[in-house]
Scaffold this active site. Structure first.
Site, PDB file in Angstrom:
ATOM      1  N   ASP A   1       3.818  24.093  -1.249  1.00  0.00           N
ATOM      2  CA  ASP A   1       5.212  24.010  -1.677  1.00  0.00           C
ATOM      3  C   ASP A   1       5.826  22.658  -1.305  1.00  0.00           C
ATOM      4  OD1 ASP A   1       5.222  24.419   1.047  1.00  0.00           O
ATOM      5  OD2 ASP A   1       6.816  25.942   1.034  1.00  0.00           O
TER       6      ASP A   1
ATOM      7  N   SER B   1       0.835  -1.202   0.000  1.00  0.00           N
ATOM      8  CA  SER B   1       0.000   0.000   0.000  1.00  0.00           C
ATOM      9  C   SER B   1       0.877   1.264   0.000  1.00  0.00           C
ATOM     10  CB  SER B   1      -0.967  -0.046   1.188  1.00  0.00           C
ATOM     11  OG  SER B   1      -1.947   0.953   1.095  1.00  0.00           O
TER      12      SER B   1
ATOM     13  N   HIS C   1      -7.169  -5.605  -1.147  1.00  0.00           N
ATOM     14  CA  HIS C   1      -6.005  -4.800  -0.812  1.00  0.00           C
ATOM     15  C   HIS C   1      -5.071  -5.500   0.179  1.00  0.00           C
ATOM     16  CE1 HIS C   1      -3.904  -0.953  -0.699  1.00  0.00           C
ATOM     17  NE2 HIS C   1      -3.880  -1.009   0.619  1.00  0.00           N
TER      18      HIS C   1
END
Length: 427
Positions: free
Chosen positions: A353, A144, A406
């Site tokens: 940023d 993951s 998953h």
């Protein structure tokens, strides 16, 4: 580096504590500790084995605590000395949460937490590798978010890698967080469909729970309120095969007869609390959208994009549709573990940023063997994003399967065995 050793059935473990810079770009800004558990098969502890670094999912998830070697770990121990790394801020590594950050102003908290993304985790791993292997490259298995970190590793320190193995963890390399959630909400709706197909009677119970919570102050075991929207987040369990049915077993014991009528049971509330509380993983909430940000701000992406999907409205939708892996700003108003970090979370959501996590040119020139399992019906990581990104990594081999969810890595040894065979050219 400190180390202590112990044994348990099926493995020999050694605990390590490493000192790393808090800010790798400014080593004079102080240090933190990173914990790693070395695991080896009994009888092999003195052998010269290659190293395999395991990077757990998250963000903010501590490494797996081995209770047995029946699944992927047992397969790995056949060939490797494994390091289960508690990524910075998690587990036994120097923690980052409401208690440890309490003495900082929100701006300081946000600046501190901004240093806990994949780029810092990779630099930590490089410090650890130099100490454990003497500079020799090692293999990395990323589950993951651990796979996200593995691609950051390939981008910034490929010389440290012998091979990369990824399970359910190839992110978009260029997309905005909005793209991630715009693709995620339909996948979560599909999991809701599958759930209600299996348990149609649960639609009525879920609606009754929402109505009860809307008209009553219901405290969780720690005293914080269970609201309808917190209840709705239980859908995060739908993405794992081992947890898909867990909501049903909660709902079937949801109500008991109280003096004034039906009340939510202690069994139900304790089970819900174990899922909705971020006390054990605050970084998961604080940094979840930041893991997708490169020179952009998330601005609470999951919250904004949700407005495009009326199916998740609790008031107007025909049934209660549970949400998945989405973090909402109100988490920081309702969860006691997150409330003290609310202002810092707002600053991180507005931060535009963030440095780049991936080097597309370096990935295009990659010469490290890469094998990845992409789960066709993965609720957490979009299949199309994963395949698009894999095409940008030179030489990457991808196995697309709908046999697993998953958490396929934990289902047994088959997934890891297949990936190792792929990198050996045998599959």
């Amino acid at each position: 580096m400190q180390a202590t050793s112990y044994r348990r059935p099926g493995l020999v473990a050694r605990d390590h504590v490493f000192r790393v810079p808090l800010d790798h770009g400014d080593p004079g800004a102080g240090e933190i500790e990173v914990f790693g558990r070395e695991v080896v098969a009994p009888g092999k502890q003195d052998q010269e084995l290659p190293w395999l670094l395991f990077l757990q999912g998250g963000p903010g998830g501590k490494a797996e605590r081995p209770l047995s070697t029946s699944a992927w770990l047992g397969r790995a121990l056949q060939d490797y000395r494994v390091l289960l790394l508690d990524q910075r801020g998690t587990g036994r590594s120097t923690p980052a949460g409401r208690i440890t950050l309490a003495g900082m102003a929100p701006k300081q908290q946000a600046e501190h937490l901004s240093l806990f993304r994949a780029d810092s985790i990779v630099r930590d791993a490089e410090v650890v590798r130099e100490q454990l292997t003497g500079g020799a490259p090692w293999s990395v298995l990323g589950q993951s978010f651990g796979g996200f970190c593995a691609l950051t590793y390939l981008s910034h320190a490929p010389h440290g890698l012998r091979q990369v193995l990824i399970t359910g963890g190839i992110p978009t390399l260029t997309g905005h967080a909005d793209d991630v959630y715009r693709a995620a909400y339909p996948r979560v709706l599909a999991k809701n469909d599958a759930y209600y197909d299996r348990y149609p009677a649960d639609a009525d119970i879920a609606r009754r729970v929402v109505e009860h919570l809307a008209s009553n102050e219901v405290p969780l075991p720690a005293g914080d309120r269970l609201t309808p929207e917190r209840f709705q987040t239980l859908g995060i369990q739908f993405g794992q095969a081992a947890r898909f049915d867990a909501l049903h077993y909660l709902l079937e014991e949801a109500f008991v007869a109280g003096p004034a009528g039906p009340e939510l049971s202690d069994t139900f509330l304790r089970g819900v609390d174990a899922v909705v509380s971020f006390a054990e993983r605050p970084l998961y909430a604080v940094l979840h959208e930041a893991i997708y940000c490169q020179h952009t701000a998330s601005e609470w992406s999951a919250h904004r994009v949700r407005a495009e999907f009326a199916e998740f409205d609790l008031a107007g939708a025909s049934r209660v549709n549970f949400t998945g892996e989405m973090i909402y700003p109100w988490f920081f108003e309702q969860d006691p573990a997150l409330v003290p970090l609310k202002d810092a979370a707002e600053l991180l959501a507005a931060k535009d940023d963030w440095p780049a996590l991936y080097d597309l040119d370096r990935l295009a020139a990659n010469d490290v063997p890469v094998a990845a399992a992409v789960y066709h019906d993965d609720m957490f990581v979009d299949r199309d994003h994963a395949l698009e990104s894999a095409e940008r990594v030179r030489g990457a081999r991808v196995w697309v399967t709908n046999e697993y969810e998953h958490d396929g890595l934990k289902a047994g040894s088959a997934v890891l065995d297949r990936l190792l065979a792929m990198n050996r050219g045998e599959a």
